[in-house]
Design an enzyme around this catalytic site. Structure first.
Site, mmCIF file in Angstrom:
data_model
loop_
_atom_site.group_PDB
_atom_site.id
_atom_site.type_symbol
_atom_site.label_atom_id
_atom_site.label_comp_id
_atom_site.label_asym_id
_atom_site.label_seq_id
_atom_site.Cartn_x
_atom_site.Cartn_y
_atom_site.Cartn_z
ATOM 1 N N HIS A 16 1.153 -1.196 -0.038
ATOM 2 C CA HIS A 16 0.062 0.001 -0.176
ATOM 3 C C HIS A 16 0.882 1.093 -0.036
ATOM 4 C CE1 HIS A 16 -3.562 -2.542 1.142
ATOM 5 N NE2 HIS A 16 -2.422 -3.439 1.799
ATOM 6 N N HIS A 194 -8.163 -8.463 -0.629
ATOM 7 C CA HIS A 194 -7.645 -8.865 0.691
ATOM 8 C C HIS A 194 -8.852 -9.884 1.003
ATOM 9 C CE1 HIS A 194 -5.068 -5.603 0.456
ATOM 10 N NE2 HIS A 194 -4.436 -5.733 1.728
ATOM 11 N N GLU A 197 -7.427 -12.842 5.922
ATOM 12 C CA GLU A 197 -6.314 -12.022 6.981
ATOM 13 C C GLU A 197 -6.731 -12.113 8.301
ATOM 14 O OE1 GLU A 197 -5.832 -7.520 6.320
ATOM 15 O OE2 GLU A 197 -3.876 -7.648 7.545
HETATM 16 N N1 ADE Z 1 -4.570 -1.389 4.251
HETATM 17 C C1 ADE Z 1 -3.429 -1.149 4.463
HETATM 18 N N2 ADE Z 1 -3.094 -2.132 5.087
HETATM 19 C C2 ADE Z 1 -4.099 -3.235 5.129
HETATM 20 C C3 ADE Z 1 -4.196 -4.468 5.602
HETATM 21 N N3 ADE Z 1 -3.094 -5.189 5.887
HETATM 22 N N4 ADE Z 1 -5.307 -5.131 5.622
HETATM 23 C C4 ADE Z 1 -6.415 -4.368 5.294
HETATM 24 N N5 ADE Z 1 -6.415 -3.138 4.526
HETATM 25 C C5 ADE Z 1 -5.140 -2.467 4.742
HETATM 26 ZN ZN ZN Z 2 -2.758 -5.074 2.499
#
Ligand code: ADE
Ligand code: ZN
Length: 336
Positions: A16, A194, A197
């Protein structure tokens, strides 16, 4: 081993750009733009980087992004990242940007885009780093807001390769964005998201089945679902894993608990990436190094991770082959 990792030709696929804002630059830009920061010093900022989970990080990350105001700020941020990436032999990078965290503060989409894009062009000509841009929607916001952002991106369709989905995962499933991802694909964008996670394996299935993703960002919770693992191996759906991020955000208690090696052993196309390096204590080489040390990864496994990174990229196949042969040459020389 650290030198081997530093010089290993590699691609970064989960980064990011707002997450590369180092505290020093945060202060510089705050001063340039006349913004009051809730911190008195760089060390006070660093003390605040003590996260309990994803949300506690996101609160600080969105606050930090507010110092980014002018096109030159986005240029400087991206250029600083590219110089660091160059020192770690990143040969290709695919960068997320979060336009909504800027347009919601009154910054024009074009300002954000132009600053980043100009730096990426300089990265190509001056550093020889190729790159792609991925527009990421903030999943805590509505699908309607994502549609509006997609509309703004259409003018830049030729230089934005994909759309993605980031921010708070829990209770914001991929299904919430099915229609906007359908529209993005109809407009010619690839898709990533994503998933897995903090969220459950079902979110990874949704990302695959509803959003038609080419890669899963993170995806570490796939290990809880054997059918999903089979699918990821059979189809070679890549995972962009971010080891330091996962430990800092308490997805794993420590690096020795990280499942990267298990994923590799299963034959998953896992890659190593830095996510938000200014917040999590290291860029891509530090991520490889931390995982290598904790999981005792061999040179062959490090080579496999780097090879996966090229394979999983959105580069045309000729470029992939060229970079993989550069990597093969590197391994040969490193063995001597
Ligand atoms: N935005 C920046 N890093 C992130 C992450 N690890 N998970 C979700 N959104 C994000
Ligand atoms: Zn990320």
């Amino acid at each position: 081993m650290n030198k081997f990792i530093q010089d290993l030709p590699k691609a970064e696929l989960h980064l990011h750009i707002e997450g590369t804002l180092e505290p020093e630059m945060m202060f510089e830009l705050a001063q340039r733009n006349n913004i009051d920061l809730p911190y008195k010093s760089v060390s006070e900022v660093k003390e605040a980087y003590n996260f309990e989970d994803l949300q506690s990080f996101l609160d600080i990350y969105y606050q930090g992004s507010q110092v980014l105001q002018q096109e030159q700020d986005f240029y400087d941020l991206t250029w600083a990242y590219l110089q660091k990436a160059n020192r770690q032999n990143v040969r290709h990078t695919e960068i997320f940007f979060d336009p909504q965290s800027h347009t919601d503060r009154g910054i024009e989409f074009t300002t954000v885009y132009q600053g980043i894009y100009r730096a990426l062009q300089d990265g190509k000509t001056q550093l020889g780093i190729s790159s792609q841009l991925i527009l990421s929607f903030l999943r805590h916001l509505s699908a309607e807001q994502a549609f509006a952002t997609l509309e703004q991106a259409l003018a830049y369709r030729d230089t934005i390769v994909a759309v993605g989905l980031d921010s708070a995962e829990q209770n914001n499933p991929p299904s919430k964005f099915k229609e906007v991802f359908d529209k993005a694909q109809a407009e010619g964008f690839l898709t990533v998201a994503h998933a897995g996670e903090e969220g459950p394996p079902e979110y990874i299935w949704e990302a695959i089945n509803l959003l038609n993703v080419s890669r899963i960002d993170h995806g570490v919770r796939s290990l809880e679902d054997p059918k999903l693992l089979d699918y990821l191996v059979d189809r070679q759906v890549p995972l962009t894993v971010c080891p330091l991020s996962n430990v800092e955000l308490k997805v794993f208690d420590s690096m020795t608990e990280h499942n990267l090696k298990q994923l590799l052993d299963l034959g998953i196309c896992a890659t190593v990436n830095s996510d938000d390096p200014a917040y999590f204590g290291g860029y891509i080489a530090e991520n490889y190094q931390a995982a290598q040390a904790a999981l005792d990864l061999s040179k062959q496994e490090l080579y496999q991770l780097a090879k996966n990174s090229f394979q999983a990229s959105f580069l045309p196949s000729e470029s992939k082959h060229r970079l993989i042969s550069e990597l093969d040459d590197y391994l040969e020389t490193a063995k001597l």
